[in-house]
Motif scaffolding. Structure first.
Motif, mmCIF file in Angstrom:
data_model
loop_
_atom_site.group_PDB
_atom_site.id
_atom_site.type_symbol
_atom_site.label_atom_id
_atom_site.label_comp_id
_atom_site.label_asym_id
_atom_site.label_seq_id
_atom_site.Cartn_x
_atom_site.Cartn_y
_atom_site.Cartn_z
ATOM 1 N N TRP A 253 10.427 -9.434 6.694
ATOM 2 C CA TRP A 253 9.561 -9.036 5.578
ATOM 3 C C TRP A 253 8.299 -8.386 6.109
ATOM 4 N N GLU A 254 7.608 -7.659 5.248
ATOM 5 C CA GLU A 254 6.281 -7.140 5.562
ATOM 6 C C GLU A 254 5.414 -7.297 4.322
ATOM 7 N N ILE A 255 4.091 -7.402 4.545
ATOM 8 C CA ILE A 255 3.139 -7.654 3.449
ATOM 9 C C ILE A 255 2.272 -6.422 3.254
ATOM 10 N N ILE A 256 2.051 -6.041 2.008
ATOM 11 C CA ILE A 256 1.132 -4.941 1.697
ATOM 12 C C ILE A 256 0.019 -5.491 0.813
ATOM 13 N N ASP A 257 -1.211 -5.171 1.186
ATOM 14 C CA ASP A 257 -2.385 -5.665 0.457
ATOM 15 C C ASP A 257 -3.131 -4.443 -0.067
ATOM 16 N N TYR A 258 -3.231 -4.299 -1.389
ATOM 17 C CA TYR A 258 -3.876 -3.137 -2.014
ATOM 18 C C TYR A 258 -5.231 -3.567 -2.584
ATOM 19 N N ALA A 259 -6.260 -2.725 -2.417
ATOM 20 C CA ALA A 259 -7.560 -3.051 -3.032
ATOM 21 C C ALA A 259 -8.361 -1.776 -3.251
ATOM 22 N N HIS A 260 -9.430 -1.911 -4.009
ATOM 23 C CA HIS A 260 -10.358 -0.805 -4.276
ATOM 24 C C HIS A 260 -10.955 -0.289 -2.967
ATOM 25 N N ASP A 261 -11.431 0.942 -2.991
ATOM 26 C CA ASP A 261 -11.877 1.609 -1.764
ATOM 27 C C ASP A 261 -13.100 0.957 -1.128
ATOM 28 N N ASP A 262 -13.930 0.232 -1.925
ATOM 29 C CA ASP A 262 -15.149 -0.332 -1.334
ATOM 30 C C ASP A 262 -14.990 -1.792 -0.909
ATOM 31 N N LEU B 282 -8.069 2.176 -1.585
ATOM 32 C CA LEU B 282 -8.187 3.469 -2.267
ATOM 33 C C LEU B 282 -8.807 3.303 -3.651
ATOM 34 N N PRO B 283 -9.599 4.302 -4.127
ATOM 35 C CA PRO B 283 -10.027 4.267 -5.522
ATOM 36 C C PRO B 283 -8.782 4.245 -6.411
ATOM 37 N N GLY B 284 -8.915 3.589 -7.542
ATOM 38 C CA GLY B 284 -7.769 3.533 -8.455
ATOM 39 C C GLY B 284 -7.025 2.223 -8.362
ATOM 40 N N PHE B 285 -7.149 1.540 -7.213
ATOM 41 C CA PHE B 285 -6.530 0.215 -7.087
ATOM 42 C C PHE B 285 -7.557 -0.853 -7.426
ATOM 43 N N VAL B 286 -7.095 -2.011 -7.913
ATOM 44 C CA VAL B 286 -7.998 -3.145 -8.110
ATOM 45 C C VAL B 286 -7.646 -4.134 -6.995
ATOM 46 N N ILE B 287 -6.810 -5.121 -7.279
ATOM 47 C CA ILE B 287 -6.358 -6.059 -6.233
ATOM 48 C C ILE B 287 -4.877 -6.334 -6.473
ATOM 49 N N SER B 288 -4.075 -6.112 -5.461
ATOM 50 C CA SER B 288 -2.650 -6.442 -5.539
ATOM 51 C C SER B 288 -2.183 -6.965 -4.182
ATOM 52 N N ALA B 289 -1.160 -7.762 -4.228
ATOM 53 C CA ALA B 289 -0.519 -8.215 -2.987
ATOM 54 C C ALA B 289 0.978 -8.128 -3.195
ATOM 55 N N GLU B 290 1.662 -7.625 -2.182
ATOM 56 C CA GLU B 290 3.106 -7.447 -2.296
ATOM 57 C C GLU B 290 3.764 -7.889 -0.998
ATOM 58 N N VAL B 291 4.888 -8.556 -1.133
ATOM 59 C CA VAL B 291 5.675 -8.860 0.054
ATOM 60 C C VAL B 291 7.071 -8.286 -0.183
ATOM 61 N N ILE B 292 7.542 -7.543 0.820
ATOM 62 C CA ILE B 292 8.855 -6.907 0.712
ATOM 63 C C ILE B 292 9.783 -7.546 1.737
ATOM 64 N N PHE B 293 10.874 -8.091 1.241
ATOM 65 C CA PHE B 293 11.907 -8.664 2.111
ATOM 66 C C PHE B 293 13.030 -7.643 2.241
ATOM 67 N N GLY B 294 13.583 -7.508 3.430
ATOM 68 C CA GLY B 294 14.665 -6.558 3.636
ATOM 69 C C GLY B 294 15.865 -7.193 4.324
ATOM 70 N N MET B 295 17.039 -6.883 3.797
ATOM 71 C CA MET B 295 18.308 -7.269 4.431
ATOM 72 C C MET B 295 19.185 -6.027 4.409
#
Ligand SMILES: NC(=O)c1ccc[n+]([C@@H]2O[C@H](COP(=O)([O-])OP(=O)(O)OC[C@H]3O[C@@H](n4cnc5c(N)ncnc54)[C@H](OP(=O)(O)O)[C@@H]3O)[C@@H](O)[C@H]2O)c1
Length: 267
Positions: free
Chosen positions: A148-157, A209-222
């Motif tokens: 798996w890998e984790i992606i963390d999205y947030a506002h630019d500042d 990046l501008p346009g994002f607030v707060i998100s967290a995603e984990v992607i599992f791959g098989m």
């Protein structure tokens, strides 16, 4: 009798939303607040909401010396959090911690004090119920899926990266297993940074990046299949209220330091 709550950081972004919510509960009573800037005033005047009327003190020891409480909520800054938690435990209160940035060593020290006092500290890096569920679902997925890998999205500042939520998720998944990338990272052809940061064995990628607030995603791959589990929150502090109210109501069922809301949920 309602549970008497003292809220440190009641004038802040997260604390003020929680203060308003506590004031709406019939089984909870907000009896004292802590803020250096507004000490001596009433919270109702500061927040412009007559329902949240309690006195504001400059520090935890001052508040606790005058107004006893059963639960102390810590929602300030890492610099003041440990001092506040210790003061609350020594006054016989259970503690709910929302403040991020305390270390494992801090929690180990607090565990000793909490157990000596037969009191609990329930610390949650993220009170949002959708994040608590993301963590739980991800732990279940990691038992069956080894990569798996984790992606963390947030506002630019947002200045810190990865987010506390991404760090906590990586730490939790590390207790299930260590993911094994098919191509070892040091055999990557191209810049190693393209594969993200390694945290507790997980690759974590932080988008700011501008346009994002707060998100967290984990992607599992098989082979020939993927599973994405993602949480998105809006720009208010509302997502953190429901979990914090559960923590306040249930912290007294524990003893010692516990991390994560799942300590008081049957998940
Ligand atoms: N667990 C979660 O779900 C969650 C959710 C949101 C935020 N957080 C965390 O909660 C903490 C607070 O975030 P925030 O965005 O609400 O911060 P904020 O808006 O800056 O508010 C901080 C509050 O703490 C008070 N404070 C700061 N330093 C203090 C000190 N030394 N003594 C007493 N009071 C002090 C501030 O009042 P004065 O300046 O007047 O003292 C204010 O009321 C951060 O660590 C954040 O990462 C956690």
């Amino acid at each position: 009798m309602p549970i008497r709550v003292c809220l440190a950081g009641a004038t802040g972004w997260a604390g003020s939303e929680l203060a308003r919510a506590i004031a709406r509960q019939t089984d909870l009573a907000l009896v004292a607040a802590i803020s250096r800037t507004h000490a001596g005033r009433h919270l109702a005047d500061v927040l412009g909401d007559p329902r949240v009327d309690c006195p504001i003190y400059a520090s935890a020891p001052e508040a606790l010396a005058e107004i006893p409480c059963e639960v102390f909520v810590e929602y300030t800054k890492p610099e003041s959090a440990k001092h506040n938690i210790r003061a609350a435990l020594e006054r016989g209160a259970h503690v709910v911690v929302g403040t991020s940035g305390l270390t494992d060593d801090d929690f180990a020290d607090l565990d000793v004090i909490a157990r000596r006092q037969s009191r609990a500290v329930l610390a949650c890096g993220n009170f949002a119920l959708t994040v608590v569920l993301l963590q739980k679902f991800a732990e279940t997925a990691a038992k069956l899926i080894p990569q798996w890998e984790i992606i963390d999205y947030a506002h630019d500042d947002k200045v810190d990266a990865p987010s506390g939520t991404a760090r906590e998720l990586a730490a939790r998944l590390a207790k299930v297993r260590t993911p094994a990338p098919t191509v070892p990272l040091d055999e990557t052809i191209g810049p190693r940074e393209a594969r993200g940061a390694t945290l507790a064995g997980s690759q974590v990628h932080s988008i700011r990046l501008p346009g994002f607030v707060i998100s967290a995603e984990v992607i599992f791959g098989m082979p020939d299949q993927t599973l994405s589990i993602r949480h998105d929150s809006g720009s208010s502090a509302r997502p953190y209220v429901d979990g914090a109210l559960i923590a306040i109501r249930r912290v007294s069922t524990l003893v010692g330091v516990h991390r994560g809301l799942d300590a008081v949920l049957q998940l």
